[in-house]
Design a protein around this motif. Structure first.
Motif, PDB file in Angstrom:
ATOM      1  N   GLU A   5      20.583  23.829   7.186  1.00  0.00           N
ATOM      2  CA  GLU A   5      19.762  24.141   6.011  1.00  0.00           C
ATOM      3  C   GLU A   5      19.422  25.626   5.942  1.00  0.00           C
ATOM      4  OE1 GLU A   5      18.643  22.816   2.746  1.00  0.00           O
ATOM      5  OE2 GLU A   5      19.742  21.347   3.883  1.00  0.00           O
ATOM      6  N   TRP A   6      19.202  26.271   7.034  1.00  0.00           N
ATOM      7  CA  TRP A   6      18.823  27.676   7.029  1.00  0.00           C
ATOM      8  C   TRP A   6      19.978  28.601   6.640  1.00  0.00           C
ATOM      9  CZ3 TRP A   6      21.595  30.738  10.308  1.00  0.00           C
ATOM     10  CH2 TRP A   6      22.273  30.103  11.352  1.00  0.00           C
ATOM     11  N   LEU A   7      21.247  28.090   6.690  1.00  0.00           N
ATOM     12  CA  LEU A   7      22.420  28.894   6.376  1.00  0.00           C
ATOM     13  C   LEU A   7      22.796  28.852   4.886  1.00  0.00           C
ATOM     14  CD1 LEU A   7      24.542  30.693   7.687  1.00  0.00           C
ATOM     15  CD2 LEU A   7      25.909  28.650   8.134  1.00  0.00           C
ATOM     16  N   LYS A   8      22.368  27.811   4.190  1.00  0.00           N
ATOM     17  CA  LYS A   8      22.735  27.632   2.784  1.00  0.00           C
ATOM     18  C   LYS A   8      22.295  28.794   1.888  1.00  0.00           C
ATOM     19  CE  LYS A   8      23.238  22.659   2.753  1.00  0.00           C
ATOM     20  NZ  LYS A   8      22.766  21.393   2.222  1.00  0.00           N
ATOM     21  N   PRO A   9      21.093  29.327   1.987  1.00  0.00           N
ATOM     22  CA  PRO A   9      20.733  30.468   1.135  1.00  0.00           C
ATOM     23  C   PRO A   9      21.627  31.693   1.373  1.00  0.00           C
ATOM     24  CG  PRO A   9      18.761  29.524   2.088  1.00  0.00           C
ATOM     25  CD  PRO A   9      19.929  28.842   2.743  1.00  0.00           C
ATOM     26  N   GLY A  10      22.040  31.896   2.601  1.00  0.00           N
ATOM     27  CA  GLY A  10      22.933  33.019   2.904  1.00  0.00           C
ATOM     28  C   GLY A  10      24.310  32.834   2.277  1.00  0.00           C
ATOM     29  N   ILE A  11      24.818  31.616   2.332  1.00  0.00           N
ATOM     30  CA  ILE A  11      26.125  31.331   1.734  1.00  0.00           C
ATOM     31  C   ILE A  11      26.052  31.507   0.214  1.00  0.00           C
ATOM     32  CG2 ILE A  11      27.826  29.508   1.303  1.00  0.00           C
ATOM     33  CD1 ILE A  11      27.199  28.463   4.147  1.00  0.00           C
ATOM     34  N   TYR A  12      25.018  30.938  -0.404  1.00  0.00           N
ATOM     35  CA  TYR A  12      24.851  31.078  -1.864  1.00  0.00           C
ATOM     36  C   TYR A  12      24.687  32.551  -2.250  1.00  0.00           C
ATOM     37  CZ  TYR A  12      24.118  26.015  -1.989  1.00  0.00           C
ATOM     38  OH  TYR A  12      24.256  24.670  -1.880  1.00  0.00           O
ATOM     39  N   GLY A  13      23.946  33.273  -1.470  1.00  0.00           N
ATOM     40  CA  GLY A  13      23.757  34.698  -1.746  1.00  0.00           C
ATOM     41  C   GLY A  13      25.066  35.474  -1.628  1.00  0.00           C
ATOM     42  N   ALA A  14      25.867  35.153  -0.633  1.00  0.00           N
ATOM     43  CA  ALA A  14      27.156  35.832  -0.461  1.00  0.00           C
ATOM     44  C   ALA A  14      28.088  35.530  -1.629  1.00  0.00           C
ATOM     45  CB  ALA A  14      27.794  35.417   0.866  1.00  0.00           C
ATOM     46  N   PHE A  20      29.005  38.981  -8.447  1.00  0.00           N
ATOM     47  CA  PHE A  20      28.350  40.116  -9.099  1.00  0.00           C
ATOM     48  C   PHE A  20      29.140  41.401  -8.882  1.00  0.00           C
ATOM     49  CE2 PHE A  20      25.338  43.676  -8.916  1.00  0.00           C
ATOM     50  CZ  PHE A  20      24.828  43.614 -10.206  1.00  0.00           C
ATOM     51  N   VAL A  21      29.586  41.638  -7.655  1.00  0.00           N
ATOM     52  CA  VAL A  21      30.354  42.847  -7.351  1.00  0.00           C
ATOM     53  C   VAL A  21      31.666  42.852  -8.139  1.00  0.00           C
ATOM     54  CG1 VAL A  21      31.682  43.994  -5.530  1.00  0.00           C
ATOM     55  CG2 VAL A  21      29.334  43.294  -5.104  1.00  0.00           C
ATOM     56  N   GLY A  22      32.321  41.699  -8.255  1.00  0.00           N
ATOM     57  CA  GLY A  22      33.561  41.610  -9.022  1.00  0.00           C
ATOM     58  C   GLY A  22      33.336  41.909 -10.500  1.00  0.00           C
ATOM     59  N   PHE A  26      34.857  45.364 -12.283  1.00  0.00           N
ATOM     60  CA  PHE A  26      35.834  45.343 -13.362  1.00  0.00           C
ATOM     61  C   PHE A  26      35.238  45.808 -14.687  1.00  0.00           C
ATOM     62  CE2 PHE A  26      38.223  42.581 -10.472  1.00  0.00           C
ATOM     63  CZ  PHE A  26      39.482  43.134 -10.610  1.00  0.00           C
ATOM     64  N   SER A  27      33.932  45.612 -14.880  1.00  0.00           N
ATOM     65  CA  SER A  27      33.313  46.015 -16.143  1.00  0.00           C
ATOM     66  C   SER A  27      32.992  47.502 -16.174  1.00  0.00           C
ATOM     67  CB  SER A  27      32.017  45.234 -16.371  1.00  0.00           C
ATOM     68  OG  SER A  27      32.284  43.859 -16.453  1.00  0.00           O
ATOM     69  N   TRP A  28      32.303  47.990 -15.155  1.00  0.00           N
ATOM     70  CA  TRP A  28      31.814  49.367 -15.166  1.00  0.00           C
ATOM     71  C   TRP A  28      32.377  50.235 -14.051  1.00  0.00           C
ATOM     72  CZ3 TRP A  28      27.451  45.756 -15.497  1.00  0.00           C
ATOM     73  CH2 TRP A  28      27.053  45.533 -16.809  1.00  0.00           C
ATOM     74  N   GLY A  29      32.968  49.612 -13.063  1.00  0.00           N
ATOM     75  CA  GLY A  29      33.399  50.364 -11.889  1.00  0.00           C
ATOM     76  C   GLY A  29      34.771  50.996 -12.001  1.00  0.00           C
ATOM     77  N   GLY A  30      35.500  50.706 -13.074  1.00  0.00           N
ATOM     78  CA  GLY A  30      36.811  51.297 -13.236  1.00  0.00           C
ATOM     79  C   GLY A  30      37.935  50.530 -12.552  1.00  0.00           C
ATOM     80  N   TRP A  31      37.634  49.369 -11.991  1.00  0.00           N
ATOM     81  CA  TRP A  31      38.683  48.577 -11.380  1.00  0.00           C
ATOM     82  C   TRP A  31      39.557  48.016 -12.480  1.00  0.00           C
ATOM     83  CZ3 TRP A  31      35.518  44.891  -7.698  1.00  0.00           C
ATOM     84  CH2 TRP A  31      34.831  45.655  -6.778  1.00  0.00           C
ATOM     85  N   MET A  32      40.815  47.772 -12.182  1.00  0.00           N
ATOM     86  CA  MET A  32      41.694  47.127 -13.150  1.00  0.00           C
ATOM     87  C   MET A  32      42.748  46.317 -12.421  1.00  0.00           C
ATOM     88  SD  MET A  32      43.961  50.317 -14.661  1.00  0.00           S
ATOM     89  CE  MET A  32      42.607  50.920 -15.601  1.00  0.00           C
ATOM     90  N   THR A  33      43.324  45.399 -13.170  1.00  0.00           N
ATOM     91  CA  THR A  33      44.379  44.575 -12.602  1.00  0.00           C
ATOM     92  C   THR A  33      45.679  45.357 -12.580  1.00  0.00           C
ATOM     93  OG1 THR A  33      44.979  43.675 -14.751  1.00  0.00           O
ATOM     94  CG2 THR A  33      43.291  42.474 -13.490  1.00  0.00           C
TER      95      THR A  33
END
Length: 117
Positions: A5-14, A20-22, A26-33
């Motif tokens: 149970e104590w690990l679930k918040p960490g997994i959800y956060g990751a 969010f990082v993706g 792709f939106s503002w960071g200049g990444w492209m396919t």
């Protein structure tokens, strides 16, 4: 396997952090396919080739014996028809090509307006 149970918040956060990082990357960071990068590179290369061929178009126009009449026809044409007139003159047809290039004709017009006397 059960997740403590104590690990679930960490997994959800990751998982949420990775999403969010993706999205931000792709939106503002200049990444492209890869496909987007290929399209970008192709468009950039075409623009550079056109820019390199404009002096050739201008030289062809300078050596044309009907230059004065052709320039007059280009000036008389409406702005939307000027590219077609330049294409008809043959100035936008590069040696070894089958026909005129529309983008080169447009770029040549800009050079002719600066160069025309």
């Amino acid at each position: 396997m059960t997740t403590p149970e104590w690990l679930k918040p960490g997994i959800y956060g990751a998982l949420l952090g990775a999403a969010f990082v993706g999205i931000v990357g792709f939106s503002w960071g200049g990444w492209m396919t890869r496909g987007g990068a290929d399209e970008f590179a192709t468009a950039m290369a075409e623009d550079e080739v056109i820019a390199a061929l404009v002096p050739v178009c201008l030289e062809i126009s300078r050596t044309d014996p009907n230059r004065v009449a052709q320039i007059a026809a280009i000036r008389e044409a409406s702005t939307s028809q000027r590219r077609n007139v330049v294409m008809e003159t043959g100035w936008a047809t590069m040696p070894g090509s089958d026909g005129p290039n529309r983008d080169l004709a447009q770029a040549c017009i800009e050079g002719l307006e600066l160069d025309a006397s």
